[in-house]
Design an enzyme around this catalytic site. Structure first.
Site, PDB file in Angstrom:
ATOM      1  N   SER A  83       0.804  -1.215   0.000  1.00  0.00           N
ATOM      2  CA  SER A  83       0.000   0.000   0.000  1.00  0.00           C
ATOM      3  C   SER A  83       0.845   1.277   0.000  1.00  0.00           C
ATOM      4  O   SER A  83       1.930   1.328  -0.567  1.00  0.00           O
ATOM      5  CB  SER A  83      -0.979  -0.041   1.181  1.00  0.00           C
ATOM      6  N   ASP A 199     -11.465  -4.212  -2.913  1.00  0.00           N
ATOM      7  CA  ASP A 199     -10.724  -3.192  -2.156  1.00  0.00           C
ATOM      8  C   ASP A 199     -11.616  -1.982  -1.919  1.00  0.00           C
ATOM      9  O   ASP A 199     -12.142  -1.386  -2.863  1.00  0.00           O
ATOM     10  CB  ASP A 199      -9.480  -2.785  -2.944  1.00  0.00           C
ATOM     11  N   HIS A 227      -8.498  -4.772   0.521  1.00  0.00           N
ATOM     12  CA  HIS A 227      -7.197  -4.095   0.488  1.00  0.00           C
ATOM     13  C   HIS A 227      -6.114  -4.978   1.104  1.00  0.00           C
ATOM     14  O   HIS A 227      -4.968  -4.975   0.638  1.00  0.00           O
ATOM     15  CB  HIS A 227      -7.305  -2.771   1.246  1.00  0.00           C
TER      16      HIS A 227
END
Length: 247
Positions: A83, A199, A227
């Site tokens: 991320s 996500d 996610h």
């Protein structure tokens, strides 16, 4: 076999140990692993004064990882970056020292999508808001109730440590005159962009654009995952990463 460096995500209160707890042992069967706390999190909150904006933080973390590689005498490694913290640091490292990385996997858009419209958790720093923040990271909260409850307590404690909020807000601050974004078109290292189909933090289109911009970019959308692909689909996640890094 190159060492695998696992770079954690950027949620409030995160650290390397909790981020990778469910998959690190799986990788360790095939790769020597390193999983550092990134600047601004866990054991590395201190000493980050003056860093402001996502690009400055990404470059600083890339340099942190380079120092780690030098410390361990590692010439070339594989990266997995999660991320907007670990993923962005991985891309920055590929830009500044491509000769140190064999292959890389990034997750959830790697910080190349739009910044958050609000600061997660810190705009309302309560146990309930931490639980809600963590809940958005999985596709189906009902399948992870025990884990989310455990992480809520751990990450609440970390997120409320002195200087943690200031560091977190500085990561996402608007800034003028700072370093520019990484030029993705100049990254020639093979990169696999993983994105969860469900996500709720960044849309799949972010990783689609990322993979298209990278000269040797590859995209895999993980069905049914949110996610946190490594939490929602740990078996598929480790298989995809292992196959790509070993290709």
């Amino acid at each position: 076999m190159p060492t695998l460096v696992l770079l954690h995500g950027g949620g409030p209160g995160v650290d390397a140990a909790t981020n990778w707890a469910g998959v690190r042992s799986r990788f360790a069967a095939d790769f020597p692993c390193l999983a550092p706390d990134l600047l601004g999190f866990g054991s590395r909150i201190a000493g980050t004064a003056g860093l402001r904006g996502p690009h400055a933080w990404a470059i600083a973390r890339a340099r942190q990882v380079l120092d780690l590689l030098d410390h361990h005498g590692l010439d070339r490694v594989h990266l997995v970056g999660n991320s907007a913290a670990g993923g962005a640091a991985a891309l920055a490292l590929l830009a500044v020292a491509p000769h140190r990385v064999e292959r890389a996997v990034v997750m959830g858009g790697a910080g190349t999508g739009p910044p958050p419209t609000a600061v997660p958790f810190y705009d309302k720093p309560t146990r309930a808001s931490m639980r809600a923040t963590l809940g958005r990271l999985v596709a189906d909260e009902s399948g992870h109730e025990e884990l989310l409850a455990e992480l809520t307590e751990l990450r609440l404690k970390h997120a409320l440590r002195p200087a943690a909020e200031g560091a977190f807000r500085a990561m996402f601050a608007d800034t003028a005159g700072g370093p520019p974004p990484v030029d993705l078109a100049k990254i020639t290292t093979p990169v696999l962009a993983l994105h969860g189909e469900r996500d709720r933090v960044q849309p799949v289109a972010v990783s689609e654009r990322l993979a298209e911009a990278l000269p040797d970019g590859h995209l895999h959308v993980v069905a049914g995952a949110g996610h946190w692909i490594h939490v929602d689909r740990p078996d598929e996640f480790t298989k995809l990463v292992g196959e790509f890094l070993s290709a």
